[in-house]
Design a protein around this motif. Sequence first.
Motif, short mmCIF file in Angstrom:
data_model
loop_
_atom_site.label_atom_id
_atom_site.label_comp_id
_atom_site.label_asym_id
_atom_site.label_seq_id
_atom_site.Cartn_x
_atom_site.Cartn_y
_atom_site.Cartn_z
N ARG A 1 42.38 37.68 41.27
CA ARG A 1 41.95 37.31 39.78
C ARG A 1 40.45 36.48 39.79
O ARG A 1 39.63 36.96 39.02
N LYS B 1 33.36 39.19 40.02
CA LYS B 1 32.78 40.40 39.74
C LYS B 1 32.36 40.62 38.47
O LYS B 1 31.19 41.40 38.13
N GLU C 1 37.83 38.90 40.84
CA GLU C 1 37.64 39.76 39.66
C GLU C 1 36.58 38.78 38.53
O GLU C 1 35.79 39.60 37.98
#
Length: 591
Positions: A480, A486, A483
Amino acid sequence: MFFYVKFFYFFIVYVIMMVIVVIDYWRCFMAYFLKQSHLKGRTYLSIVESFYSPEKHGSAHRTYKSLASVETWKKKGIDDPVAHFQKEVDELNAAHKIKKELQISDESPEVYLGYFPYASLLKCMDIKKYVDYLNNSNSFTFDLYELLSTLIFARLVNPCSKRKTFHEVLPKLHQSVHYSYDQLLSGLGYIGNDYGKFIEIFNEQLDMVYKKETDKTYFDCTNFYFEIDKQDDFRRKGPSKESRKDPIVGMGLLLDANQIPIGMKMFPGNQSEKPIMRDVVNDLRNTYQINGRTIHVADKGLNCADNIAFAKENGDGYLFSKSVKMLPETEQTWVTMDSDDWEEVRDKEGHLVYKYKSCIDQFPYNITIDENTGKKKILMFKEKRVLTYNPKLAAKKKYEIEKQAEKARELCYSQAKRSEFGDLGKYVDFINEKGGKAKAKINQEAIDKERKLAGYNLLVTSETKMSEREIYETYHNLWRIEESFKIMKSDLDARPVFLQKESTIKGHFLICYLSVLLERLLQFKVFNKEFSTYEIMKFTREFRLVKGESKYINITTSSRFIKEFAKLSKLPLTNYYLTERQIKQILNYKI
């Protein structure tokens, strides 16, 4: 029968199209003309407007202006009243023609509206109230909250440079802004200088509404590159995550047990990221007087003896991964040893997902006991170690090893220089025979050793009573945080950064951090993880309108998310036409 039904269908469509054509035809010929009426020997003038009447299904007339009689106008000195007022009629028709021929505008009719859930979250957390305190205590000539919130919204709906944001994105938000570009940069510098204060405001209000959970915290670092030639005190050259040679700045990100961002630290690119974890956790503890025990979760890049000692010293726990390749030979033997200790985890089809084995023992750590002198001391810590083996990861790693080994062989055959090998040097021995030039030779033993350890991962934790599966699942929640990085780098285009001052750079990354925070709250707290980041960000970007003459046209692509959100919120999100009143209803939505 089918033929007649089909014929009737096309006939109805044809009739509708003809009606539309007739209406458009009459609208094209809507015009003004000069009417002359004769009564009792006098000629009366009036300007009459012709228009299309839906009731009559044809043209109709109405008086636009009564002009009295020709005789009256002659007495007033107009020799030819008919010619005089015909000119006025011609001017009216010319103006009408221009009006009907729509021209492009200097302003785009497009309106971004996908930010409205995030605006609702800010209202829910009452962020404005506390930012206004900062606004009132400073001599700003602009609204600090308006600047902060609209920059977040702009970053979410269409991320781009600050100049382009000001000139092209902010004007397309439904709400207008009341600050200049210079004020934008000034405000960005202010929030960048005190970015920790704004994170504190959001954390405090987040805790009031949704409650932070710090029994487990996840931490990781990344860096962002700058396309500049010269370094400065903040943008420094260091080990780039993207293998670039440009100057970089580092960012440490802390998530709570629910993977909600609760802390951020910016640091120069040449600094080690390992001490940053301690700084962020300390800041969080000092700010919120967190006295409870928390487990620090991070990957192998942050696993060092001093971070483990820091966790133990504060009464906390830790869960890190550890490089299998860096283990002593005795521990590597345990890794590759075939035994009955392995437990397998399989999917519904019976395929092996991963297997694991564990042990609990005392392990040595070389701890720094004096920061100034660098003096160290070996301490023994009791910990649980969970070794996992993933067959898919093993296949991927072996493929990568083989590609690198093949490239190293090609460099050996071409007699490349030592500097050309770079990271591939780990597969090569450089042999200097009889004092001559060193020759590169493939180290097959090193390649075989890496292949043998492919697919293995070692997790080390102070939580000896935690089950192996819980340890595995807790650690793998780190995806997570990857992410979140990202989202910053891809969805929010956090880099490259075109700002120059350290304060505005930090302000830029604060805007990115707060954007991620709001997206995570929407995903995890409002929608309870029912929708992916991709679905939410797609809606945020695509929920746009085009302003028409009387209504707005919704040009958003239909999706599962927008349909479900419309049901949940009872908002007209899927309507093709939206009125100003409906838009206000959307913007005033309360989560």
